[in-house]
Design an enzyme around this catalytic site. Structure first.
Site, PDB file in Angstrom:
ATOM      1  N   LYS A  79       0.847  -1.193   0.000  1.00 42.21           N
ATOM      2  CA  LYS A  79       0.000   0.000   0.000  1.00 42.21           C
ATOM      3  C   LYS A  79       0.882   1.242   0.000  1.00 42.21           C
ATOM      4  CE  LYS A  79      -3.811   2.174   2.588  1.00 42.21           C
ATOM      5  NZ  LYS A  79      -4.723   2.054   3.752  1.00 42.21           N
ATOM      6  N   SER A 159      -9.754   2.129   2.926  1.00 40.36           N
ATOM      7  CA  SER A 159      -8.941   2.893   2.006  1.00 40.36           C
ATOM      8  C   SER A 159      -7.951   2.041   1.204  1.00 40.36           C
ATOM      9  CB  SER A 159      -8.140   3.943   2.790  1.00 40.36           C
ATOM     10  OG  SER A 159      -7.236   3.306   3.709  1.00 40.36           O
ATOM     11  N   SER A 183     -10.121  -0.206   7.072  1.00 37.75           N
ATOM     12  CA  SER A 183      -9.516  -0.071   5.750  1.00 37.75           C
ATOM     13  C   SER A 183      -8.819  -1.308   5.218  1.00 37.75           C
ATOM     14  CB  SER A 183      -8.534   1.108   5.741  1.00 37.75           C
ATOM     15  OG  SER A 183      -9.220   2.326   5.850  1.00 37.75           O
TER      16      SER A 183
END
Length: 499
Positions: A79, A159, A183
């Site tokens: 990420k 997210s 997330s």
């Protein structure tokens, strides 16, 4: 594209050690899949083929020596909240579009030490603020799943939507994510894969771009519970550079997956029967409870009376911490700098106005407001008191049960644009996940069924602090019983078939 992209991490690990294929071949298969599918899915912001091939070559040398590490040769995505030494790290924001960190995050440092191959940096909501991966300055991510009845472009959740989409579409065997209010778990549910938010402090936050420091926690995504266990063991561990990092030994999470649930007590929180819960979510939850009973667990009702206040408390505490953390982006030390400024204050204002997106600005404004002198006691202090009550509720529940079972999200993935104009509706996507972050507990989402339109639905398993082993045991038993074998329409191994 290749059968190699269809492997689990455990299968790839065994295949590499048995020399059925090389780390270079495994990496090239995934890079080819990324080249073919990423222009559509937008799961990666930055792809690093040269670095990945160099890491794969090093992995092959280690494999030849017979001294392979836990992740030697395993291709993963990171990420884009995790700093990567010498590699652009954006946090999904324009303000960091040219930021190249001089150091590696603690989590990815551990994974690289164990031999992982990092394919690139996965897309995300800007500064991890979002539930649909629609706020990224680098464009939205497309969920590789499709409804039965239309061709709408679906959100992957947020997210960490890029990480989840990459794993679901077979563009990586696993991925790192961060979870501040759901997330990891919500994107895992939307994309039909597994993901775990560990206990706060289990993984170091050093080198992760900060959103809300008392809530942020790193964790993995993978297509199976066992693969998550393999990844988390590599990611976790004490780090003296992070004062919140726990000084605890890292258990053998993979072994815990074999424990079963016989004799365990599983709690169903009454308060999670939310107003307006869809019948298919209710049925999924009931089916999950029945599966655990059949596997030998006792299932009982429990109460978490302050759950109803969790969302409001979270959306006071998280923006307050974000307001403080994001004050560092001023156009002076690093990040985007506006040009043609009249003075220093104008530089600050223009750089932040140009660099931050609408959702980030909204949360900074909310956070600054609740921290202001006239409202600190009325909002922020009260939210912290409610947070303590929520943590106490969980502690009381865990006096009588070993784990909790809930839905992960109130619905399946929705189409891009369906709720983006209503921030409150977007925030409600976190209703089942936020309480766990406020309490600092571990929780995992696994795919357990399909919606009426053919989209994956997840169940969430919550454990005591630092008892990820029980979370893995329950999750693995539920995974086996649910036998979720459905796969998305858009994935690497369907490319040659024209999918």
């Amino acid at each position: 594209m290749s059968a190699l992209t269809d492997l689990t991490i455990a299968e790839a690990r065994d295949g590499l050690r048995a020399k059925r294929f090389s780390a270079r071949e495994l990496t090239d298969a995934h890079l080819g899949a990324i080249e073919a599918l990423n222009p559509r899915l937008n799961a990666y912001i930055t792809v690093t083929p040269d670095q990945a091939r160099a890491q794969a070559a090093a992995a092959d040398r280690v494999l030849a020596s017979g001294e392979a590490g836990a992740l030697t040769g395993i291709p993963v995505a990171s990420k884009d909240m995790f700093c990567s030494e010498g590699i652009r790290t954006t946090a999904g924001s324009r303000i960091l579009e040219n930021f190249v960190p001089p150091y590696e995050s603690a989590v990815t440092e551990r994974m690289l030490r164990d031999g992982a191959v990092i394919l690139g940096k996965a897309n995300l909501d800007e500064f991890a603020m979002g539930s649909a991966n629609l706020t990224s300055a680098y464009g939205p991510v497309e969920n590789p799943w499709k409804r039965h009845d239309d061709d709408a472009v679906l959100v992957p959740g947020g997210s960490s939507g890029g990480s989840a989409a990459a794993v679901a579409a077979h563009l990586a065997l696993g991925a790192t994510g961060t979870d501040t209010g759901g997330s990891i778990r919500q994107p895992a549910s939307y994309c039909g894969i597994a993901g775990i938010k560990p206990t706060y402090g289990r993984c170091s936050r050093w080198g992760i771009v900060a959103y809300a420091s008392s809530l942020d926690q790193a964790g993995p995504f993978a297509r199976t519970v066992r693969d998550n266990a393999i990844l988390l063991r590599s990611m976790a561990g004490h780090d003296p550079r992070d004062s919140t990092s726990a000084m605890r030994e890292v258990p053998d999470f993979e072994a815990a997956c074999q424990r079963g649930v016989k004799g365990l007590r599983i709690g169903l929180p009454r308060e999670y029967v939310a107003d307006g819960m869809s019948e298919e979510i209710r049925t999924l939850w009931q089916n999950g409870a029945a599966m655990l009973r059949a596997a030998g667990a006792e299932v009982v009702d429990v109460s978490l009376p302050h759950t109803k206040h969790a969302l409001a408390s979270y959306y006071i505490i998280a923006p307050a911490e974000a307001s403080s953390n994001l004050a560092r982006y001023d156009g002076v030390r690093f990040g985007h700098r506006s040009s043609d400024n009249r003075d220093l204050n104008d530089l600050y204002e223009r750089s932040r106005a140009e660099g931050f997106g609408a959702e980030v600005k909204r949360r900074i404004m909310v956070g600054t407001y609740v921290l202001s002198a006239g409202y600190y006691d009325a909002y922020y202090l009260k939210a912290q008191k409610v947070r303590a009550l929520i943590a106490r509720d969980f502690a009381e529940a865990f006096r009588s049960v070993d784990a909790l079972l809930t839905p992960t999200a109130p619905s399946a993935a929705f189409a891009q644009g369906e709720t983006i104009d209503d921030p409150v509706a977007m925030y409600l996507n976190d209703v089942f996940t936020v309480p766990i972050n406020l309490a600092g507990l571990p929780a995992m989402s696994i795919p357990a069924g399909l919606s009426t339109t053919g989209l994956p639905l997840g169940l969430q398993i919550i454990g005591r602090a630092f008892d990820e082993e029980t979370v893995f045991a329950v999750s693995a038993a539920l995974e086996q019983a649910a036998a979720f074998t459905h796969r998305p329409a858009l994935r690497a191994d369907t490319l040659n078939a024209g999918a």
